[in-house]
Each structure stands twice: as structure tokens, then as C-alpha cells.
Scaffold this active site. Sequence first.
Site, PDB file in Angstrom:
ATOM      1  CG  ASP A 480      -1.758   1.046   1.363  1.00 28.73           C
ATOM      2  OD1 ASP A 480      -2.699   1.391   0.496  1.00 28.73           O
ATOM      3  OD2 ASP A 480      -1.625   1.933   2.297  1.00 28.73           O
ATOM      4  CD  GLU A 533      -2.405   2.442  -3.462  1.00 30.55           C
ATOM      5  OE1 GLU A 533      -3.448   3.212  -3.649  1.00 30.55           O
ATOM      6  OE2 GLU A 533      -1.835   2.542  -2.361  1.00 30.55           O
TER       7      GLU A 533
END
Length: 826
Positions: A480, A533
Amino acid sequence: MATKSKKPTRKAPAKKSVKPSEKVEQQSTEKVERRRPRPPGVGGGIEPDQPPAKSPSTRSKSRKPIPSDDAGASIVSSVDEPLRESIDLTMGVDAESISEQVVAPAQSASVPPPPAPSANARQAKAPWQIPVPEPSEAAVIPRTETASAQNTVMEQTAQTEGAQTEVSVLQDSILTDQDIYLFNEGRHSRLYDRLGAHVIERSRRKGTTFAVWAPNAARVSVVGDFNGWGHDANPLQLRANSGIWEGFVPGIGQGAVYKYHIVSQHGGYVVDKADPFAFRSEVAPRTASIVWDLDYEWGDQAWMRSRAARNALSAPYSIYEMHLGSWRRDPADPSRFLSYRELAEPLAQYIIKMGFTHVQFLPVMEHPFYGSWGYQVTGFFAASSRFGSPQDLMYLVDYLHQHDIGVILDWVPSHFPSDEHSLSYFDGTHLYEHADPRKGFHPDWGSLIFNYGRNEVRSFLLSSALFWIERFHADGLRVDAVASMLYLDYSRKAGEWIPNEHGGRENLEAISFLRRLNEDVYKAHPDVQVIAEESTAWPMVSRPTYVGGLGFGMKWDMGWMHDTLRYFSHEAIHRKFHHNSLTFRAMYAYSENFVLPLSHDEVVYGKGSLLGKMPGDEWRRFANLRLLFAHQYSQPGKKLIFMGGEFGQWREWNHDAGLDWELTLTAPHGGLQHWVADLNAAYRRYPALHELDVDPSGFEWIDCCDTEQSVISLVRRAASDDEPQVVIVLNFTPVVRFNYQIGLPTGGYWREVLNSDAPVYGGSGQGNLGGVEAVPIPLHGRKYSANLTLPPLGAIFLINDTVTERANVVMLPLDEEDDTAEELTA
């Protein structure tokens, strides 16, 4: 990747609560966890001459933090020589440099403590305001509430006299000198086998060995329900030259609730901390750790043997992204989460019906605030106890594997919350995070940023990544907020960040860490995928480290997502003016190994659901959404859809409620759901749609320039000429295009295997009566062409019959009775 500045970071600019901040600490209601006063002067953690961290008005750039060598800056003048030598080796700083940085506690400006929450902030985080379920009897282990009172005088005396005891090797230690060496070098990637709490038997004595890294502590002891939370009952000993405190407590085992009582060398700071390496935690709002083993008998051997092929870049890779707490709730009590075990069977059945290859869970790691969706992690080695035990999560993964479904876990090494019981200000110094808020404080999420330049922190994070792959059989990690790690000026204005040693904005320590992470993971497990990401044009994110890349296996294509959703938001009559938004991706489509995400980030914070983003009346909204999914599956790259989007949920995602499954029993929603299932079936069945997802030889435009009619046509190819090519034509207007002529790669009969306007999906029934015959009339640089009927706001997929017969490919039936919608809700 071709630069395109309109690829923002993971959250909207104005939303600083993108991942709800846990800057406000969660308060335990238990007497045994009363907060102790912090040293005088402990406050905001920002020096008077330092500007406060503010969030800029835009997040179009990805920015980052950088570690500092603040290790020695926290050493007080009262430290004796043996301990100073220990700290020297632990921190990697020589004694002379430390002696120059020695300051008295009251003047230790170089190590500002973390911000103290205001009264209002503390109220806002009160446990009774946190939306978590009542702990069940099975989930909560009873705690003894008889904590002893604090003996401040004793603790201050211990600090003054240097009461720590150094030993070379503890008799019951499971730590070797090699472990210590690798840990301090930043190269230990399996610390979970050494630090934390482990039930062992030594010399016919059963008990638990504890080990925690706290190099700036004067005293550390284990407190828990087994000793009445007394600070003196079970002290730990300092392992010489390591910064690690360890000890053996006989007679306790699995289920014991505990914390580490830490007396810092600095400013009289005293705190009870949860174990950073705990395998299990109490159910929030309680915050203690629980002694637990990870024994489990796996049954997924067949999956593990085939995992390399299923995770290959040439394999079909269709991801269903979901949040455990809100996918489905207990029908009898909608406020109750389903446990890991309760989710296993219905989830596996649904994924099989829908044809997805993988499921991706939003973070399952322990997090005190449920509203953070798991992105504010406090337990980097603990599965969230809200849904059951670690073995229950293993059961869920095992069950999915036995049904040929891969499991990807979200993992968050980019930041962590400032809750007192967690990693922040761990031993009275900024141990895991940067001391300088210009590098250590995340302005968007109100969280703290890891010090990637500290070796022990790197070992901690490397171990966490491998832990979920090795102990929980995860088939991949989606990392993330990588963009926030890469840039020092991420979400910061001028003067709010510190350049790197070359004067640039790149976070050199974070880059080094990410490369090491991917090298370690792929060296040990080449059959998994690590997915970034990353929302900027940072080059070579998914390229090997030996050619200068970051080493990830895949990267989310955030640019495609933003361009496409912006295009679909326009009324059809205006789309011809934005045709470039559909075609621009071809300029960079093979610069990375991409995943095309329609993720949770796009259906929260007022952005509306996918269906709600579509323009027009209800019929046009559903037709547009079917066309959006067709466009996603036509493009090269792996696929990801967030739960609820596949059946067109009207409302925005709400983490406090289950999905609106009753909608799937109505025709338009059930038809959309059927369409996604058939797209997945075609994507998996025809190699042309997945085999060359990361190879430019697998994609070719037929015509990408028909802006006036808002139509695009393309060809997808497989690696072998024996596999059929797939021709895809998409009409982005509600006008039926009769006799629309396109060039075709070969002659013969082209069968229409998918048509988004078919009545079974809720369409109007416009199409080509099963297929068309190609004629030898050259067009679009090809020797053959055909006249097609293009359905309104529709997509058609065509396959040449001659090739399919040679390849013995079974066609997708489009005229079957539609009995899937009801099955998919089971």
C-alpha cells in the site's frame, strides 16, 4: 511509463482522512492500562523553529520520508560506558560521534517525543465511539484486573542507577549470535521465529520466552494476567550489544495476556507496550498481546505445487478485492461480523461462480480502529482478532486454496498509527519512526513514517512481509501507498521536507528497502507476486532490481483508472471530445506489468459507487457499467474489481454494513453480475485475453481513431498461432451502429462469443445473430473486413471459427436460461 500528471495518489486531495487517522489514540478502559505522565516538555514533537506539517492542496505527486541517523541523538549523559558500547553496536554509530551528541534529558531537542493528544482529541478516540463489535466469549481471553500500583520512586531509582543487566547469552534464549548480527545488519527476514513470545520447553520446564528490541530502555519487564500486571515479577535481561531484552517465564503458555513494561533511560518515560511481534492481540478496544502458537495442519499442497503457474504473468489474473468486515454480515444480526471460518465456504462458492482467480483482502493485520479498514496497523504479525484466531485465518486461506482460489493480502509498510501501546516512541525514543516530523509524520493520515534507514526497522518490515507469505500461505502482497514512501516531499509544501544527500526529493532509504524487500521475497518464493500501489510515473516499478527497477512483480495502473472513469462520467454526446482518454494508455501499457484496478478507493468519501458514476437514466447506467467492465477486460493487464461493483450496488461502500445482496435478485443487477461472470470465463478460457498481458505482441489496434462515433476496435493475440485471436469492438454511445465495417485479421466466419447488450445481461438485444462472415475487402490495413451491428453502449467479442475448431475451443453459450443470478446470491 509515459508520464501523465493526472494520476493522483491513492486518496483524494482534500480528504486527509483517507485512511482514518489514528493520530488520536485508542484508550483502553482497563485500570491496568492507565496512562503515565510523559516527561516535561513532551508535546507536539515539533521544535519551535520547525514548521508544522500541513497537507498540501493537491496530491498529484507522490512524495516521501527519509531516515536520519538520529540514533545517537537520544543518548543521555548519564549512560554508563558498558551501555554506551551496547548502544554503539546496536545503532551502528561509533562512540565518539555519540559522545558529541549527548545531551541532558530536558535539553534533548533532537529527539522530540510524539504529539500529546488534546483533551478533545482524546475524547474523539474514546473506545465507546469506535465502531467495533462486542467481543464474543470465544474471541476474548479473560484478563485479571488486579494490577499493582506503579512505584514511581523505584522506577526512577532503577533508571538513575542503570539497573539493566547485560548477559552474553541467556540460558533459555532462542536467539543466536547470528540472529543478533543479521538483525543489527538489517538483513534478518525471519525475526518472527526469534523475537516476541514463544512457548518452549527448557530443561523439562514449560513456559514462554519473551524477547523485545528496546535499546534505550533502562528496565523492561513482562506484565500480564499471569503476574497480576506487576512490574517486578518478570524482569527481562539485556542481551549484550544487541538492544534486545529477553527472558523466560515458566508455567505460562498459549492464551496468556501480556505487555512489556518499559522504563526508558530518558526523561522518566514509562509505558506499557504491546509486543511488536505478537501473533495475536486482544479484541479492540483492548490492546494487550496474547501468547499464541501458529500450529496448523495445511491441506493446500496441490495448490502450492501449482502456484507458480497460477501466479505467472502469462496466467489469467482476475482479482476480487474485498473487506472482511463488510462483504457479508450475519443475516440474523447485521451488526455482527462473520468470522474467518464462517466466511470460507460462502466466499469460495461466490468466487467460483463469478470466475475470479484471486481474492484480495484489505489488511487483515491487527488494527485498533475498525474504521481505518486495516490500513492503520499496530500488529504487523497478528491477524485481526475481530474475526477469530490466526488458525481461523489459516483455515480461510487453506479453504480458498483447496478450491483453486489465490489469496493476496494488503500490506502496509508505509506508515503506522501513533497509539501509545504500539510502535510509536517505543522505548522513550523514536525507535521505529523518524524523530523529525518533516520525515516521520504523515500529514495525510496523521500517522508515523518508518525509519527505513535504520537496520533493525528494515529487519522488522522484511520479516513481516515474509511472515504472511510463509506462515499464512499468502500468494501475494499488495504493498500500500508506495508513492508516499518514494518521495520525501509527498503531500508536503516547500520547507516541510528535507532533501536527500544529493539535494533531491527521492527517499533513498525507502528505495533501498523496497528493492531489498522484493529481492528477499522473490528469492525465497519466486512463485508469489508483490504488487505495488504506486500512483505516479516513477520508472521501472515492476522491473528487476539488477536493471535499476524496484523489483515488484506488478503495479496498479492508476492512470488508466482515472482516465477511464473520467471518460465514462461524460454524457455520450460529449465523449468524442475526450476520445484520447480511451487510447492514451496504449502509449505506456507495456512500460510496467500492470493491474487495472477498479478498487475500494474509487467508491468512498463521496465519490459514489461505480454505477452511480455512470451518466444517463437507469438503463444507460447499467449499459455503461457493462461497457466499462468490457473495456477493462479488453485491455492488456491483469484485472481487479472491488466487491459490490460486480453487481452494481447503488450506494457507496460502507464498512459498517454488508453489501446489498438483495439487489442481485432483480434483473438489471443480476444481469450485470452475470456479465462479469462471463467476462471472467472468457478471460480465463481464451489465452489471447491474458497470455500476453505484459507483452506488446499481444495487442493491436484495428481502429482507434473513430472519434466522431466514439468507437474503438482492437485485436488480442495469444503466444501461439494455434490459439484464436479475439477481436473486440466497443461503442461508447447509445446509438446502434448498423453496417459498421472493420478490418479483420483473417477470412471466414467470426463468431460473436460475448455481447454486453444481450437480454440475459439486461441489454436491448442488438447484435449480429451469432456472428458475421469476413469478406476479402481490404480495410484498416487488413485483407478482410466485415459489416457489424454495434449495440448501444455495448461491446462485442468475436473469435474466428476456423481457428477455434483447430484449437478445439468451447464457445461461451449466450442463449442459456439465466438462472445464475439467484445462484450467485447463495
